[in-house]
Design a protein around this motif. Structure first.
Motif, PDB file in Angstrom:
ATOM      1  N   LEU A 158      24.399   9.811   1.708  1.00 55.23           N
ATOM      2  CA  LEU A 158      23.199   9.413   0.979  1.00 55.23           C
ATOM      3  C   LEU A 158      23.557   9.139  -0.465  1.00 55.23           C
ATOM      4  N   GLU A 159      23.192   7.943  -0.939  1.00 51.36           N
ATOM      5  CA  GLU A 159      23.312   7.618  -2.358  1.00 51.36           C
ATOM      6  C   GLU A 159      21.915   7.715  -2.950  1.00 51.36           C
ATOM      7  N   LEU A 160      21.764   8.606  -3.916  1.00 46.41           N
ATOM      8  CA  LEU A 160      20.466   8.850  -4.533  1.00 46.41           C
ATOM      9  C   LEU A 160      20.671   9.177  -6.001  1.00 46.41           C
ATOM     10  N   ASP A 161      19.959   8.471  -6.852  1.00 50.15           N
ATOM     11  CA  ASP A 161      20.037   8.709  -8.295  1.00 50.15           C
ATOM     12  C   ASP A 161      21.474   8.698  -8.808  1.00 50.15           C
TER      13      ASP A 161
ATOM     14  N   ARG B 123      18.974  16.620   1.948  1.00 47.29           N
ATOM     15  CA  ARG B 123      18.341  15.839   0.877  1.00 47.29           C
ATOM     16  C   ARG B 123      17.437  14.742   1.455  1.00 47.29           C
ATOM     17  N   ILE B 124      17.849  14.139   2.566  1.00 45.87           N
ATOM     18  CA  ILE B 124      17.000  13.145   3.225  1.00 45.87           C
ATOM     19  C   ILE B 124      15.708  13.807   3.692  1.00 45.87           C
ATOM     20  N   ALA B 125      15.814  14.989   4.293  1.00 45.04           N
ATOM     21  CA  ALA B 125      14.618  15.721   4.732  1.00 45.04           C
ATOM     22  C   ALA B 125      13.706  16.019   3.547  1.00 45.04           C
ATOM     23  N   GLN B 126      14.291  16.402   2.435  1.00 46.43           N
ATOM     24  CA  GLN B 126      13.510  16.686   1.221  1.00 46.43           C
ATOM     25  C   GLN B 126      12.774  15.441   0.757  1.00 46.43           C
TER      26      GLN B 126
ATOM     27  N   MET C 234      10.631  15.964  -5.467  1.00 40.99           N
ATOM     28  CA  MET C 234      10.893  14.674  -4.877  1.00 40.99           C
ATOM     29  C   MET C 234      11.117  13.667  -5.991  1.00 40.99           C
ATOM     30  N   THR C 235      12.012  12.731  -5.776  1.00 34.90           N
ATOM     31  CA  THR C 235      12.307  11.692  -6.743  1.00 34.90           C
ATOM     32  C   THR C 235      11.144  10.718  -6.799  1.00 34.90           C
ATOM     33  N   SER C 236      11.018   9.986  -7.892  1.00 42.68           N
ATOM     34  CA  SER C 236       9.910   9.047  -8.027  1.00 42.68           C
ATOM     35  C   SER C 236       9.921   8.035  -6.900  1.00 42.68           C
ATOM     36  N   PRO C 237       8.733   7.638  -6.403  1.00 39.20           N
ATOM     37  CA  PRO C 237       8.679   6.709  -5.284  1.00 39.20           C
ATOM     38  C   PRO C 237       9.331   5.367  -5.579  1.00 39.20           C
TER      39      PRO C 237
END
Length: 139
Positions: free
Chosen positions: A68-71, A83-86, A1-4
């Motif tokens: 989803l935009e992530l990192d 990825r959202i579920a993760q 999981m990415t940092s909170p």
């Protein structure tokens, strides 16, 4: 999981009832408020697409249900949902078993639902407006 501390931005079709229900689901299962949201039809959504070089006009004409935009990366189709579920963690991580299926199969199922979502779940005349409490999580 990415940092909170890192935030993730979910882009969704703002007039789609299924997509709005998905946003409500994420809000209910994201107690830390990590996820932010923007309708694909909004100026903020279009700006994110342009940042990633996505063809904003084509996506606006036939919007994906969820991106989803992530990192700094833009995820689409089944990769976005998984990825959202993760990132939600907990029991939702079990959905990652879906990665055992070939991406082509997952994305074909995703596209099938996306193609029929208005007929099955309906659509709204305008984008859903968040409550005042949730407004800060929307772009």
């Amino acid at each position: 999981m990415t940092s909170p501390a890192a935030s993730a931005l979910i882009l969704f079709d703002g007039v789609c009832n299924l997509c709005n229900g998905f946003v409500q689901f994420v809000i209910q299962h994201d107690p830390t408020g990590r996820f932010r949201f923007a309708a694909l039809q909004s100026a903020a959504g279009q700006a994110v697409l342009a940042t990633h070089g996505a063809d904003a006009a084509a996506i606006a004409a036939e919007p994906e249900s969820v991106l989803l935009e992530l990192d700094g990366k833009l995820y689409s189709h089944s990769d976005a949902v998984l990825r959202i579920a993760q990132e939600l963690g907990g029991p939702w991580r079990l959905l990652l078993l879906g990665r055992l299926l070939p991406r082509a199969w997952r994305d074909a199922a995703y596209r099938f639902v996306a193609r029929h979502r208005y007929r099955w779940f309906g659509r709204q005349e305008s984008c859903w407006l968040p409550t005042p409490e949730l407004k800060a999580r929307f772009c």
